[in-house]
Scaffold this active site. Sequence first.
Site, short mmCIF file in Angstrom:
data_model
loop_
_atom_site.label_atom_id
_atom_site.label_comp_id
_atom_site.label_asym_id
_atom_site.label_seq_id
_atom_site.Cartn_x
_atom_site.Cartn_y
_atom_site.Cartn_z
CE1 TYR A 296 -4.17 21.07 32.98
CE2 TYR A 296 -3.29 21.44 30.80
CZ TYR A 296 -3.29 20.74 31.98
OH TYR A 296 -2.42 19.68 32.16
CE1 TYR B 56 0.31 21.34 32.35
CE2 TYR B 56 2.24 20.26 31.43
CZ TYR B 56 0.87 20.41 31.49
OH TYR B 56 0.06 19.62 30.71
#
Lengths: 396, 143
Positions: free
Chosen positions: A299, A350
């Site tokens: 991430y 995202y």
Amino acid sequence: MTIKDIGAIVGVGHTDFYKRGQSGDQTELELMLKATMVALDDSGLTPQDIDGFSFYASGFDAGLLATALGIKELRYSTIMSGGGGGSQGTIANAVAAIQAGYAEVILCTKALKSGGDTGRRIGRMGAEPRTGRVGAGAADWDFYHNFGLTSPGQSFALMARQHMHKFGTTSEQFGAVAVSTRFHASRNPNAIHQMPITIEDHQNSRMIADPLHLLDYCLETDGGTAVIVTSAERAKDLKAKPVYVGGAAMGGPGPFGQGIFYLQMPDDIFHWSGHKPVADRVYAMAGVGPQDIDVAEMYDHFTPLVIMQLEEYGFCKPGEGGAFVEDGGLRFDTGRLPVNTHGGNLSEVYLLGLTHTIEAVRQLRGTASSQVKDAEVALVTSGPGILPTSAIILHN
Amino acid sequence: MTISQEHYLPESVVAIFPDQYSREYWDRIARGELAFQRCAQCKTFRHPPGPMCPKCSSFEAEWHTVEGKGTIYSWEIVTLALNDALADYVPYNVVLVEFPDAPGVRLVTNCIDASKEQLSVGMPVEVIYQKYSKATLPRVRKA
Ligand SMILES: [Zn+2]
């Protein structure tokens, strides 16, 4: 008893990816449904096969989704607290529910309009004028907002500065993460940003919250993602090659707490992403270590957090993450460790986490745009910054 | 302690909504006094203020006044204003300050008189107070 190898991912899907605000009048529900249909098609299952939901972050209504999908009977639904840190926890919760016998085919999904159905922008979280208290801990905002600390990026900048101070990590090393990630995005037709960049581009990009440049930041984008999880047993008879969940973990050190919206973490964990205990537990459950990981999807809402995670997941020693990422260290072909082979949150899209899961599945199926040769074991992490965070290890 | 009318950031962004745990903090700040909440039993500081001690689980709290001299633990320069009201105020700094007489506490604030070149981790600072119409805020300057 653990969930090791109890469950498998049998379908992945996503919508087109859009720059913020360019998804038109599609709602998050619509994006979620479209992604889910792609994932179901991938698995050979239908909406009527789904009997459970596993969510994270915000924006879900199980009843709404159940009726919209037309599922037969909902037997289980769960939601993790926190934000993007829950993304891989949804896979963990899905397998746990399957093991418990609650449900058999679980949909993990997230859609995001970062321009928002509601107009909210996650990059500006906290920047809006406040009008009063809402809920426990709301008065804490008085301690940040009044001093111009009004966004996640600004908070992460303070953590990044400590990493630089403690270990001599440099802005150019943050940039090296962005450059490798963009290189992967340049090979991914789905990625929002495909134009390769250099360290110089990174250094010349606009400063947002010094030490963080624009190119240290993830994108603000719209889209939907879905992952279908079922038992390892049932997975054998389905259309797609199963990818097994070898280990999962969630949580983090208690004192890390609200992390970025708190900043009172003890000195010895301030320069962390909050992943260390999760890393130890996910490896232990899967029975592997960092040396066994062929590809890592980490991430990456901000570049320094990738460097911190590389240290916490044991790919290098604490403080050596900066050197690890230099000279294309994260490239899929020539790097020390292939990381974010799809372009990550920095360059692909995202959507708060499941895109990393989807890419790991593609790598293990051998169908990724930047395919790691003979990839067998993948690590997927979720949003570092607040508790709980989570991670899974997948294998084929 | 001096309370000044000069402002580092604009009046329009300043607002406090104290709760039963933080009200005492802000009341003391308004009088030019920096005090942090700590556990009445084991004396562990907690910030922001809250109902229970995470160390010994006591619900008894007290307030401990600090001298207001500390050091910078981390810092940044905000160059993109995310709030329109701050657009004319960038670049501004945000600093995290630690105090030797309140271990474990980090105060988010701004250093009113240091340039980017002057700011560093470990830099000594002292607290000053800036009065706004809706609240008084603690800020720091070079010590
Ligand atoms: Zn105590």
